[in-house]
Structure formats: structure tokens, C-alpha cells
Design a protein around this motif. Structure first.
Motif, short mmCIF file in Angstrom:
data_model
loop_
_atom_site.label_atom_id
_atom_site.label_comp_id
_atom_site.label_asym_id
_atom_site.label_seq_id
_atom_site.Cartn_x
_atom_site.Cartn_y
_atom_site.Cartn_z
N ILE A 55 0.84 -1.20 0.00
CA ILE A 55 0.00 0.00 0.00
C ILE A 55 0.87 1.25 0.00
CG2 ILE A 55 -1.74 1.33 1.26
CD1 ILE A 55 -2.82 -1.24 0.00
N GLU A 56 1.94 1.23 0.77
CA GLU A 56 2.85 2.38 0.81
C GLU A 56 3.53 2.58 -0.54
OE1 GLU A 56 4.17 2.44 5.51
OE2 GLU A 56 5.05 0.94 4.18
N VAL A 57 3.84 1.49 -1.22
CA VAL A 57 4.40 1.59 -2.58
C VAL A 57 3.38 2.24 -3.52
CG1 VAL A 57 5.24 0.31 -4.59
CG2 VAL A 57 5.95 -0.37 -2.29
N LEU A 58 2.12 1.80 -3.41
CA LEU A 58 1.06 2.38 -4.25
C LEU A 58 0.93 3.88 -4.01
CD1 LEU A 58 -1.76 -0.32 -3.96
CD2 LEU A 58 -0.58 0.36 -6.06
N LYS A 59 1.02 4.31 -2.77
CA LYS A 59 0.93 5.74 -2.45
C LYS A 59 2.05 6.52 -3.11
CE LYS A 59 -1.41 5.18 2.03
NZ LYS A 59 -1.29 5.36 3.49
N LYS A 60 3.26 5.95 -3.11
CA LYS A 60 4.40 6.61 -3.75
C LYS A 60 4.21 6.68 -5.26
CE LYS A 60 7.10 7.12 -0.09
NZ LYS A 60 7.57 8.44 0.41
N LEU A 61 3.68 5.62 -5.85
CA LEU A 61 3.47 5.60 -7.30
C LEU A 61 2.39 6.59 -7.72
CD1 LEU A 61 3.53 1.75 -8.09
CD2 LEU A 61 5.35 3.42 -8.51
N GLU A 62 1.42 6.79 -6.83
CA GLU A 62 0.27 7.63 -7.18
C GLU A 62 0.66 9.08 -7.41
OE1 GLU A 62 -3.17 7.95 -8.61
OE2 GLU A 62 -2.58 6.04 -7.74
N ILE A 63 1.75 9.54 -6.82
CA ILE A 63 2.14 10.94 -6.98
C ILE A 63 3.04 11.14 -8.19
CG2 ILE A 63 1.95 11.36 -4.51
CD1 ILE A 63 4.97 11.26 -4.29
N LYS A 64 3.40 10.05 -8.86
CA LYS A 64 4.24 10.16 -10.05
C LYS A 64 3.37 10.40 -11.27
CE LYS A 64 7.98 7.34 -8.21
NZ LYS A 64 8.95 8.45 -8.18
N LYS A 65 3.95 10.99 -12.30
CA LYS A 65 3.19 11.34 -13.50
C LYS A 65 2.96 10.13 -14.40
CE LYS A 65 4.83 16.11 -13.57
NZ LYS A 65 5.65 17.12 -14.26
N GLU A 66 3.87 9.13 -14.33
CA GLU A 66 3.69 7.95 -15.15
C GLU A 66 2.57 7.08 -14.58
OE1 GLU A 66 6.48 8.79 -13.66
OE2 GLU A 66 7.83 9.44 -15.26
N LYS A 72 -8.20 2.26 -3.46
CA LYS A 72 -8.24 3.71 -3.26
C LYS A 72 -6.98 4.39 -3.76
CE LYS A 72 -8.23 5.39 0.97
NZ LYS A 72 -8.73 5.73 2.34
N PHE A 73 -5.84 3.68 -3.64
CA PHE A 73 -4.58 4.27 -4.05
C PHE A 73 -4.07 3.76 -5.40
CE2 PHE A 73 -4.57 5.05 0.55
CZ PHE A 73 -4.40 6.43 0.52
N GLY A 74 -5.00 3.27 -6.23
CA GLY A 74 -4.67 3.07 -7.63
C GLY A 74 -4.42 1.66 -8.11
N ALA A 75 -4.55 0.64 -7.25
CA ALA A 75 -4.38 -0.73 -7.73
C ALA A 75 -5.43 -1.04 -8.80
CB ALA A 75 -4.52 -1.73 -6.58
N ARG A 76 -5.04 -1.80 -9.80
CA ARG A 76 -5.96 -2.17 -10.88
C ARG A 76 -6.63 -3.51 -10.63
NH1 ARG A 76 -5.08 0.87 -15.47
NH2 ARG A 76 -3.98 2.77 -14.92
N GLY A 77 -6.13 -4.26 -9.63
CA GLY A 77 -6.71 -5.55 -9.32
C GLY A 77 -6.12 -6.09 -8.03
N PHE A 78 -6.74 -7.13 -7.49
CA PHE A 78 -6.32 -7.71 -6.22
C PHE A 78 -6.51 -9.21 -6.30
CE2 PHE A 78 -7.63 -9.56 -2.23
CZ PHE A 78 -6.68 -9.10 -1.33
N LEU A 79 -5.49 -9.97 -5.86
CA LEU A 79 -5.61 -11.43 -5.82
C LEU A 79 -5.01 -11.97 -4.53
CD1 LEU A 79 -4.63 -12.76 -9.39
CD2 LEU A 79 -6.90 -12.78 -8.33
N ASN A 80 -5.66 -13.01 -4.00
CA ASN A 80 -5.08 -13.75 -2.90
C ASN A 80 -4.00 -14.67 -3.45
OD1 ASN A 80 -4.88 -16.04 -0.86
ND2 ASN A 80 -6.28 -14.65 0.19
N LYS A 81 -2.94 -14.90 -2.68
CA LYS A 81 -1.84 -15.74 -3.16
C LYS A 81 -2.25 -17.20 -3.35
CE LYS A 81 2.23 -13.10 -1.81
NZ LYS A 81 3.48 -13.07 -1.02
#
Length: 219
Positions: A66-77, A98-107
Motif C-alpha cells: 500500500i505504501e508503494v502504491l501511495k508513492k506511485l500515485e504521486i508520479k506522472k507515469e 483507493k490508491f490506484g491498484a488495478r486488481g487484487f488477488l489472494n496468493k
């Protein structure tokens, strides 16, 4: 057709090896990068050969998915991320979307589940859009508006929102070019919409338009 290029971010080597072996059996999908931490991944981007999809583990030391997603969300790419986790947790899923993931899967997912998720995200932008819509903050299916409203959006704001929702997934630089604006001016539209409607991600803008039938392809 070129294979779908994947980047895996997971701190467990055995999990990464298992994913690579599984993905290689799916056909037309290739792992081109592996990282054992979110920090190493973030320090390495932008990558020379841009992946089509990033498979990101939620539970990692020092920095969660989730913290990685938050960092990616502020980037322009744009980063199309599929989040993996060992445990099904409602809060994790809500945060991920909420922070931009396109999908979610259980391992514990099957190979077919993984292949479908990868193909859906790469081809249409999201995996299981219905699930995402149900989980996005403030989305209420029982209160879906029947009449089109534009929420006081200007023509230029609607133009920007239409480009955000375009299935070709334009970067902000490409949107600015199409609107004949500087990237800084375009950023002003993005920030204004985020602030006005309490939205925190590009995915949130897409879902906001979907929910209220504001732009193509939702009207």
C-alpha cells in the motif's frame, strides 16, 4: 504479438520463483524484472524497458504494498498494479483500490485467476471493475444517480476527465498535448478535481465518472 511484460515486487525469493515459473506456463507473458523490496523498486524507476504490469506483494518489510502504491500515485507515469496478499482483508483491498491498484488477488489463487487478472488489467485497465466499484470510498450502488449531472464541471474539466477515462490510458503528458496545455496547467485540473471531490487517484477519477455517467465511455 509481443508478450505481456511483467515486473514482480516480492520480498520472498521462493514466491518470486514460483510466480515466474507459473507465469512462464501461461503463454505470451514474460517476467522481465524482479525486486525484493518496495524501496529497491521505487529507487529503480523509471525502468529502461517499461513493464505492462507490476505484480506487487502487500506484506513486505520496511514498506508495504500500500505504501508503494501511495508513492506511485504521486508520479506522472501510469503504473498498472496487481496487488497480491496471503490474507483476505477488507481494509487492505479498500486501501489498494483507493490508491490506484488495478486488481487484487489472494496468493492462493489459481493459475487461471492470475492469467485472467493480468489479461484484464492489460487489455481493459482493470480486473473485476464491479468489485472495485463496490469498494471505492463513497460508492453506493443503491444510490446510483439516474439523471446525468455534471457537478459544475467546466467544459475543459470534462475534456480532461474524458481523456483520463479513455481506454488508451494516456499519460498526463499526452493529455496535456491533446488539450494544448502545459503539463503544469493540466496538473491544475487534476488537483482541482481531486480536492473538490475528495479523490486520491486516477482510478478514483475513472470511477467517479463511471458512477455519475459523466464522460465517454460511460454515457
Amino acid at each position: 504479438m509481443d508478450p505481456i511484460k511483467i515486473c514482480i515486487i516480492d520480498d520472498h525469493k521462493i514466491v518470486r520463483q514460483g510466480l515466474v515459473e507459473l507465469i512462464e506456463k501461461l503463454g505470451d507473458i514474460k517476467v522481465i524484472y524482479e525486486f525484493d523490496s518496495g524501496i529497491d523498486f521505487l529507487n529503480s524507476i523509471p525502468l529502461p524497458d517499461v513493464p505492462d504490469l507490476y505484480i506487487l506483494d502487500y506484506s513486505m518489510p520496511n514498506m508495504t504494498g500500500i505504501e508503494v502504491l501511495k508513492k506511485l500515485e504521486i508520479k506522472k507515469e501510469e503504473y498498472r498494479v496487481l496487488l497480491l496478499t496471503q490474507h483476505f482483508d477488507e481494509n487492505i483491498i479498500d486501501e489498494a483500490y483507493k490508491f490506484g491498484a488495478r486488481g487484487f488477488l489472494n496468493k492462493s489463487c489459481t493459475a487461471n485467476d492470475l492469467k485472467c487478472a493480468i489479461n484484464n488489467i492489460v487489455t481493459i485497465g482493470f480486473d473485476n471493475i464491479t468489485e472495485i466499484l463496490k469498494r471505492v470510498k463513497n460508492y453506493d450502488d443503491s444510490n446510483h444517480p439516474s439523471d446525468k449531472k455534471n457537478f459544475g464541471l467546466s467544459d475543459r474539466e470534462l475534456e480532461f476527465l474524458t481523456l483520463v477515462c479513455d481506454e488508451r490510458e494516456f499519460t498526463y503528458e499526452q493529455m496535456a498535448e491533446k488539450m494544448e496545455l502545459s503539463v503544469k496547467s493540466l496538473e491544475g485540473y487534476r488537483v482541482a478535481l481531486f480536492d473538490r471531490f475528495k479523490i486520491k487517484s486516477k482510478v478514483g477519477l475513472v470511477l467517479f465518472s463511471f458512477k455519475n455517467k459523466l464522460t465517454e465511455p460511460f454515457i
